[in-house]
Design a protein around this motif. Structure first.
Motif, short mmCIF file in Angstrom:
data_model
loop_
_atom_site.label_atom_id
_atom_site.label_comp_id
_atom_site.label_asym_id
_atom_site.label_seq_id
_atom_site.Cartn_x
_atom_site.Cartn_y
_atom_site.Cartn_z
N GLN A 175 0.82 -1.21 0.00
CA GLN A 175 0.00 0.00 0.00
C GLN A 175 0.86 1.26 0.00
O GLN A 175 0.38 2.33 -0.32
CB GLN A 175 -0.92 0.04 1.24
CG GLN A 175 -1.80 -1.15 1.41
CD GLN A 175 -1.10 -2.31 2.14
OE1 GLN A 175 0.07 -2.25 2.48
NE2 GLN A 175 -1.84 -3.38 2.38
N ALA A 189 -1.10 5.60 6.57
CA ALA A 189 -2.14 5.52 7.59
C ALA A 189 -1.66 4.67 8.76
O ALA A 189 -0.80 3.80 8.59
CB ALA A 189 -3.41 4.92 6.99
N PRO A 190 -2.20 4.89 9.93
CA PRO A 190 -1.77 4.13 11.10
C PRO A 190 -1.81 2.61 10.92
O PRO A 190 -0.94 1.90 11.42
CB PRO A 190 -2.74 4.58 12.20
CG PRO A 190 -3.10 5.98 11.81
CD PRO A 190 -3.16 5.94 10.29
N ASP A 191 -2.78 2.10 10.20
CA ASP A 191 -2.87 0.65 10.03
C ASP A 191 -1.82 0.09 9.07
O ASP A 191 -1.67 -1.13 8.98
CB ASP A 191 -4.28 0.24 9.59
CG ASP A 191 -4.75 0.91 8.32
OD1 ASP A 191 -4.31 2.04 8.04
OD2 ASP A 191 -5.57 0.30 7.60
N HIS A 192 -1.05 0.92 8.39
CA HIS A 192 0.02 0.46 7.50
C HIS A 192 1.41 0.65 8.11
O HIS A 192 2.40 0.17 7.57
CB HIS A 192 -0.03 1.20 6.17
CG HIS A 192 -1.27 0.92 5.39
ND1 HIS A 192 -1.81 1.84 4.53
CD2 HIS A 192 -2.08 -0.15 5.34
CE1 HIS A 192 -2.90 1.33 3.98
NE2 HIS A 192 -3.09 0.13 4.47
N ARG A 193 1.48 1.33 9.23
CA ARG A 193 2.79 1.70 9.79
C ARG A 193 3.62 0.52 10.26
O ARG A 193 4.83 0.52 10.10
CB ARG A 193 2.61 2.73 10.90
CG ARG A 193 2.13 4.05 10.36
CD ARG A 193 1.88 5.06 11.43
NE ARG A 193 1.29 6.26 10.83
CZ ARG A 193 0.78 7.23 11.52
NH1 ARG A 193 0.76 7.18 12.84
NH2 ARG A 193 0.27 8.28 10.90
N ALA A 194 3.02 -0.50 10.81
CA ALA A 194 3.78 -1.67 11.24
C ALA A 194 4.45 -2.34 10.04
O ALA A 194 5.62 -2.74 10.11
CB ALA A 194 2.89 -2.66 11.98
#
Length: 65
Positions: free
Chosen positions: A22, A41-46
């Motif tokens: 992404q 976005a926060p959900d892609h940061r890991a």
């Protein structure tokens, strides 16, 4: 999180694309990294953190507050 790529360091291994599709892609001509989202976005940061960790050329730089 701010993401930067160094295309001069990139080897075209594609680990970033496999880990965080992404946020990263590869160009069609040289296979080098293309940044799709410099502020993921926060959900892609890991996944972005993992991509930076597994990059064999250390071509990804992350800055977090």
């Amino acid at each position: 999180m701010d993401v930067r790529v160094d295309r001069h360091r990139c080897l075209g291994a594609g680990m970033c694309v496999l880990t965080a599709p992404q946020v990263f892609d590869q160009d069609e001509h040289e296979g080098l990294v293309v940044l799709l989202d410099g502020r993921p976005a926060p959900d892609h940061r890991a996944a972005v953190r993992l991509a930076a960790a597994v990059c064999p050329a250390a071509a990804l730089t992350l800055t977090e507050p």
